[in-house]
Write an enzyme that holds these catalytic residues in place. Sequence first.
Site, short mmCIF file in Angstrom:
data_model
loop_
_atom_site.label_atom_id
_atom_site.label_comp_id
_atom_site.label_asym_id
_atom_site.label_seq_id
_atom_site.Cartn_x
_atom_site.Cartn_y
_atom_site.Cartn_z
N ASN A 1 11.04 -27.71 19.52
CA ASN A 1 11.12 -26.76 18.64
C ASN A 1 9.68 -26.86 17.59
O ASN A 1 9.48 -27.95 17.01
CB ASN A 1 12.16 -27.26 17.50
CG ASN A 1 12.45 -26.26 16.36
OD1 ASN A 1 11.73 -25.68 16.07
ND2 ASN A 1 13.67 -26.53 15.62
N CYS B 1 11.65 -22.47 10.04
CA CYS B 1 11.81 -21.84 11.37
C CYS B 1 12.02 -20.38 11.12
O CYS B 1 11.73 -19.62 12.28
CB CYS B 1 12.91 -22.34 11.97
SG CYS B 1 12.83 -24.11 12.25
N HIS C 1 14.39 -18.01 18.06
CA HIS C 1 13.88 -19.35 17.67
C HIS C 1 14.25 -20.50 18.56
O HIS C 1 15.26 -20.22 19.13
CB HIS C 1 14.37 -19.56 16.14
CG HIS C 1 13.97 -21.11 15.82
ND1 HIS C 1 12.70 -21.63 15.87
CD2 HIS C 1 14.70 -22.01 15.29
CE1 HIS C 1 12.58 -22.66 15.45
NE2 HIS C 1 13.90 -23.04 15.00
#
Length: 332
Positions: free
Chosen positions: A284, A114, A254
């Site tokens: 995500n 990520c 994020h």
Amino acid sequence: MNKITAAITGVQGYVPEYILTNEELSKMVDTSDEWITSRTGISERRIMKNGASSDMACNAIDQLLKKKGIDPLEIELVIVATVTPDFPFPSTSNVICDKLGMKNAWGYDIIAACSGFIFALQTGAKFIETGTHKKVIVVGVDKMSSIIDYTDRTTCVIFGDGCGAVLLEPNSEGLGIIDAILHSDGSGRKYLIQPAGGSNLPASQETVDNRLHYVKQEGKTVYKFAVTNMAEVSARIMEKNNLKSEDVDWLVPHQANLRIIDATAERMGLPKEKVMINIQKYGNTTAGTLPLCLWDWEKQLKKGDNIILSAFGGGFTWGALYLKWAYDTPIN
Ligand code: UT7
């Protein structure tokens, strides 16, 4: 002579058409829209039914180049952040360059989960700052649906597929990437990992039977590390660059969990209006989250805006990057 910095001079995102809603997921595993929304902030995510990560990236880069009026042959370097490459090798960058005819470019992939886009952006910036490259593309792309276990309700509700690409070019006005603080801690690998398929545990009937090619996450533990470290590193990059909360125009966090985003913004003293949040519609997308936010907000960004990108992810990896936006988007 003014110092050369690396500025983002264009951004383009791509998300697949298919929308997987919480409603549909609740028919696949024992979950509910209420649980997913209240624990994560996610309502829906995009799923790529056909094609690979390179196809999402090609779509985004092709549109970016057209928008900028740049010939693919002008691109010198393509850095791809991804944990879902088309193949273990060759790199997804190689595949993308071939598909789009970027014959003069070299490139490689970065695995930082990520945090991948921040790691790749900071790396790409160095090639511009040193003067060796003038046109660098940095991509964050993940087809998470290719490594997610849709029988595991603790992971399948969070992730989605998506991609964003930016163009980096030299700037002599002091705009662009100013600073970054990056971290890795491999001891976190046991909490968030795709266990099989690498040299440690090559593919076998047993690994497939045991579903070891899918993402395994100890959500609660990752959550604790993410909340602490993403907030801490974001506050630290502000201090290091003498930025008060009123000096920061945008936080680009994020998109893993709305609660992690809220905690980071609070630590930085930022009101909600300055925080880019699109987790509700994409979930995500791992390396895709940050450039997808920049794409969604591009028209609102102004030349000179102070922007902090911040991420935490598998590895563990985490970091924050401070940049000054380099252009105003004309309103058509
Ligand atoms: O982007 C890379 C980094 N990743 C992250 O930052 C993700 C960090 N972690 C998280 O965002 C959260 O931990 C999750 C969203 C993954 C999970 O939320 P949580 O509030 O930490 O839930 P939990 O794992 O503590 O589980 C609480 C309960 C459990 O039931 P019991 O044991 O209390 O009966 C789970 O079994 O919720 C249950 N549960 C679910 N229930 C309905 C877990 N997943 C689900 C689900 N639907 N999808």
